[in-house]
Design an enzyme around this catalytic site. Sequence first.
Site, PDB file in Angstrom:
ATOM      1  CG  HIS A   1      38.967  41.313  42.879  1.00 21.34           C
ATOM      2  ND1 HIS A   1      39.942  41.530  41.930  1.00 21.34           N
ATOM      3  CD2 HIS A   1      38.753  39.984  42.878  1.00 21.34           C
ATOM      4  CE1 HIS A   1      40.272  40.396  41.372  1.00 21.34           C
ATOM      5  NE2 HIS A   1      39.577  39.432  41.937  1.00 21.34           N
TER       6      HIS A   1
HETATM    7  C1  T46 Z   1      41.102  37.008  40.372  1.00 14.97           C
HETATM    8  C2  T46 Z   1      42.539  37.256  40.108  1.00 14.97           C
HETATM    9  C3  T46 Z   1      43.423  36.153  40.593  1.00 14.97           C
HETATM   10  C4  T46 Z   1      37.808  39.472  31.295  1.00 14.97           C
HETATM   11  O1  T46 Z   1      37.360  40.073  30.304  1.00 14.97           O
HETATM   12  N1  T46 Z   1      37.581  38.132  31.445  1.00 14.97           N
HETATM   13  C5  T46 Z   1      38.074  37.418  32.506  1.00 14.97           C
HETATM   14  O2  T46 Z   1      37.822  36.196  32.579  1.00 14.97           O
HETATM   15  C6  T46 Z   1      38.842  38.111  33.496  1.00 14.97           C
HETATM   16  C7  T46 Z   1      39.396  37.355  34.696  1.00 14.97           C
HETATM   17  C8  T46 Z   1      39.067  39.455  33.334  1.00 14.97           C
HETATM   18  N2  T46 Z   1      38.567  40.117  32.258  1.00 14.97           N
HETATM   19  C9  T46 Z   1      38.882  41.541  32.071  1.00 14.97           C
HETATM   20  C10 T46 Z   1      38.361  42.465  33.163  1.00 14.97           C
HETATM   21  C11 T46 Z   1      39.395  43.567  33.187  1.00 14.97           C
HETATM   22  O3  T46 Z   1      39.060  44.532  32.211  1.00 14.97           O
HETATM   23  O4  T46 Z   1      40.299  41.668  32.095  1.00 14.97           O
HETATM   24  C12 T46 Z   1      40.683  42.882  32.728  1.00 14.97           C
HETATM   25  C13 T46 Z   1      41.647  42.583  33.895  1.00 14.97           C
HETATM   26  O5  T46 Z   1      40.918  41.914  34.950  1.00 14.97           O
HETATM   27  P1  T46 Z   1      41.191  42.208  36.499  1.00 14.97           P
HETATM   28  O6  T46 Z   1      41.543  43.613  36.682  1.00 14.97           O
HETATM   29  O7  T46 Z   1      40.017  41.682  37.266  1.00 14.97           O
HETATM   30  O8  T46 Z   1      42.488  41.276  36.733  1.00 14.97           O
HETATM   31  P2  T46 Z   1      43.178  40.861  38.113  1.00 14.97           P
HETATM   32  O9  T46 Z   1      44.459  40.206  37.756  1.00 14.97           O
HETATM   33  O10 T46 Z   1      43.219  41.987  39.064  1.00 14.97           O
HETATM   34  O11 T46 Z   1      42.187  39.750  38.742  1.00 14.97           O
HETATM   35  C14 T46 Z   1      42.039  38.501  38.087  1.00 14.97           C
HETATM   36  C15 T46 Z   1      40.573  38.054  38.135  1.00 14.97           C
HETATM   37  O12 T46 Z   1      39.742  39.073  37.592  1.00 14.97           O
HETATM   38  C16 T46 Z   1      40.102  37.726  39.519  1.00 14.97           C
HETATM   39  O13 T46 Z   1      38.878  37.017  39.462  1.00 14.97           O
HETATM   40  O14 T46 Z   1      40.730  36.377  41.360  1.00 14.97           O
HETATM   41  O15 T46 Z   1      42.835  37.511  38.728  1.00 14.97           O
END
Ligand code: T46
Length: 134
Positions: free
Chosen positions: A48
Site C-alpha cells: 500500500h
Molecule cells: C505500513 C507498514 C510498514 C490498526 O488497527 N492500527 C494500526 O496502527 C495499524 C498499523 C494497523 N491496524 C490494523 C489494520 C489491519 O486490520 O491492523 C491490521 C494489520 O494492518 P496492515 O494490514 O495495514 O499491516 P501491514 O503490515 O501490511 O502494514 C503496516 C501499516 O499498516 C502500514 O502503515 O506502512 O506496516
Amino acid sequence: MYRLLEFEKIGDERGWLTPVESYSDIPFLIKRIYFIHGTGEDIKRGMHAHKNLEQVIICLAGSCTLFLDNGFQNEEILLVDNNKGVYLKDLVWRELYNFSRNCILLVLASDHYYEGDYIRDYNSFKELVLKEDY
Ligand code: T46
C-alpha cells in the site's frame, strides 16, 4: 523516495542504548508506534501507499526487505541495523518480505491510525502519482 536516518548508539559494559526523539532524530511528532513480529518467511506485508502519513521503519531484530516504489523508480532496501531508520513520506508504495524468523520491526508514525489514508490498490496509486506529477 526515502531518507535513511541514523541514530546514536550509546554503549558501555552493560550493552547498547539508542535514544529516538521527535524532531531531533525523527522529523515529525510521533503520535503512534506499532511493532510487527512473528511474520513468516514467505509472507508479504504492506502492499500500500499512504496519502499523508509520515513513518520511520526501524528493524529492531533480525532482517527483512523493504521494497519502495514512487511510481517512477523502485528500490529494495535490506533492513538489518537497529540504529538506522527508513523515513517515508509522500506517495510511496511499500512492500515488506524476506522476513527472518526473529524479525521485529518498530514503526513510528506521524498520526493516529486512519484507514482512509491508505491506498491499497496499485493502479489507484499509479493514477494518483501521475496526477500529482503534473
Ligand atoms: C505500513 C507498514 C510498514 C490498526 O488497527 N492500527 C494500526 O496502527 C495499524 C498499523 C494497523 N491496524 C490494523 C489494520 C489491519 O486490520 O491492523 C491490521 C494489520 O494492518 P496492515 O494490514 O495495514 O499491516 P501491514 O503490515 O501490511 O502494514 C503496516 C501499516 O499498516 C502500514 O502503515 O506502512 O506496516
